[in-house]
Scaffold this active site. Structure first.
Site, PDB file in Angstrom:
ATOM      1  CB  CYS A  66      -1.006   0.033   1.134  1.00  0.00           C
ATOM      2  SG  CYS A  66      -0.556  -0.815   2.606  1.00  0.00           S
ATOM      3  CG  ASN A 113       3.218   1.205   3.239  1.00  0.00           C
ATOM      4  OD1 ASN A 113       4.173   1.796   2.768  1.00  0.00           O
ATOM      5  ND2 ASN A 113       2.948  -0.036   2.910  1.00  0.00           N
ATOM      6  N   GLY A 114       2.425  -1.238   5.705  1.00  0.00           N
ATOM      7  CA  GLY A 114       3.327  -2.155   6.396  1.00  0.00           C
ATOM      8  C   GLY A 114       2.576  -3.372   6.885  1.00  0.00           C
TER       9      GLY A 114
END
Ligand code: SF4
Length: 490
Positions: free
Chosen positions: A19, A120-121
């Protein structure tokens, strides 16, 4: 002979960044800037998109499956998101009935007011934490690891939102670049190792955060700096900015694959031009694995900068021997190999007149499953290439990623089950070489890998994971990163 290969689905044979995030505070049309920024990050996630705005009194959210342009191209869609602060998210892997529930930003009403977050992650102990929270009575609305963070923030006993977030993040392990939207402003932060990227810019008086600098460029913001690993940056509605480093200053380990493939080549990552790094990988590859060929041909588009570098270093002419159609819609990501093959598209074609009778060296950024590489080699042979050599601008990808990148299980990674010679045999190339791990580090401006204290996360090449992987060690459905909630979590 038909030289268009309808089964050539290169995107299905790549590691996928999961993402991208974008946030802006202090802009008159925050949601419009956010949509534009997310559009520039579309390569980081193409299955779902969402934006949450705040107008000083209320939160507004619009989320949908598909591309940014499918959901935010009209004035009406932007008008639904008033306010001077907005954050958004593009992502993969939100298919299935529960898909929309997992589309970010996620939002919750906490005791002190609303809170939206874009992430994100991947949290590598998310299953572990989630089980603990559920035992204590927490009720989850989604199957996403990001909701674990929201629950931890909600139940923290610290007085301020910043302290609650720090308190929550002390419990999580893995990779996270986060943008929080609250009634008091925006907080952006990066995990202590800085595995996933996050940068900050200025758009007039507004402050902008984004996964990549290309998103700043596109909205007209000036790049100010990257958010440092372990840093939280808080911005209030008066434009006051404060920086916090509550996790000390651990040795950073940003994802080296951002240089290889994930980031757009026109981005700056870890203070380096991604394009320059990719070209330099090609230079290193030409030094390490020279080839007696007549043409250097990139596998488009991601192999192009490395092929330019290889050509410049070797003196072998660079030519476009594979043409990619830009008018073919992207194949929707399919979960199984069978479905993937069924859903492939016409995307690449051999430039037959160019390659006929020639010995060529193909340059690609990586080999994941190997099926695409095999088909590309065959396509070039069908087009009349005399010899087909293959050079790869990353070391063999033999290990899974647990930090928010969609990797096939190890048994499906070609390098997870074969040595280089067997891989060469599998893809049917005349020769096959990968850039070495030290060559990759040299290409990104270092003298080599510091094995005692590696400068990047390179676990998918080395198996040297920079964090604990609690879910994996506890075998908690660890193959399913919670950031990929595609019906993998019951
Ligand atoms: S394992 Fe590979 S893809 Fe994942 S964060 Fe590390 S370098 Fe990047």
């Amino acid at each position: 002979m038909n030289l268009t290969h309808p089964w050539l689905d290169q995107d299905g044979d790549k590691l996928r960044e999961e993402c991208g995030v974008f946030g802006v505070i202090g802009a008159s049309e925050a949601a419009a800037a956010c949509a534009l920024g997310l559009h520039a990050l579309q390569h980081r996630g193409q299955e779902a998109v969402g934006i949450t705005s705040f107008d000083g009194a209320e939160f507004y959210t619009r989320r949908g499956l598909g591309h940014v342009a499918d959901n935010f191209s009209t004035g009406e869609s932007i008008a639904e998101l008033p306010g001077t602060m907005a954050a958004g998210h593009v992502r993969y892997s939100t298919t299935g009935g529960a898909g929309l529930r997992n589309v970010q930003p996620l939002y919750a009403d906490l005791a002190d007011g609303g809170l939206a977050v874009a992430h994100n992650g991947n949290i590598s102990n998310a299953h572990h934490l989630r089980a603990q929270l559920v035992q204590k009575g927490a009720i989850f609305q989604s199957t996403s690891d990001t909701e674990v963070i929201i629950h931890l923030v909600a139940t923290s006993r610290y007085p301020t939102l910043l302290d609650k977030i720090v308190d929550a993040l002390r419990l999580v392990e893995g990779a996270f670049s986060l943008i929080f939207v609250s009634p008091r402003g925006m907080i952006a932060c990066r995990d202590p190792l800085g595995i996933r990227p996050l940068v900050m810019g200025r758009l007039g008086d507004a402050v902008v955060f984004a996964s990549e600098t290309v998103a700043l460029d596109v909205v007209g913001a000036d790049f100010e700096r990257q958010i440092e690993p372990g840093e939280l940056v808080q911005v209030d509605f008066d434009g006051r900015i404060s920086s916090h480093r509550p996790f000390g200053q651990p040795h950073p380990r940003p994802c080296i694959f951002e240089h290889v493939y994930f980031s757009r080549p026109d981005s700056i990552f870890n203070d380096r031009s991604v394009y320059e790094s990719r070209k330099q990988i090609g230079v290193e590859l030409a030094k390490e694995a020279p080839c007696d060929a007549e043409l250097v041909i990139p596998v488009p588009d991601s192999g192009v900068p490395a092929a330019i570098g290889y050509s410049q270093q070797s003196g072998i002419p660079f030519e476009l021997g594979i043409i990619r159609s830009h008018y073919v819609g992207r194949t929707f990501i399919q979960p199984s190999d069978g479905a993937r093959h069924a859903g492939v598209k016409r995307k690449h074609n051999a430039n037959r007149k160019l390659v006929e009778g020639k010995s060529i060296v193909l340059i690609d950024d990586s080999i994941v499953r190997g099926t695409t590489s095999m088909k590309i080699v065959q396509m070039m042979r069908d087009a009349g290439a005399k010899e087909v050599h293959f050079r790869v601008a990353s070391p063999p990808t033999g290990h899974g990623c647990y930090y928010g990148v969609d990797t096939p299980e190890r048994s499906k990674l070609l390098a997870g089950r074969m040595d280089v010679d067997a891989m060469r045999e599998f893809i049917q190339a005349d020769s096959l070489s990968f850039v070495s791990i030290d060559g990759l580090y040299r290409a990104v401006g270092l003298v080599g890998r510091n094995n005692a204290q590696p400068q990047y996360c390179d676990a998918c090449f080395t198996g040297d994971y920079p964090t604990r992987l609690t879910d994996l060690s506890e075998r908690r459905q660890a193959e399913a990163q919670l950031s990929f909630p595609v019906n993998k979590v019951a």
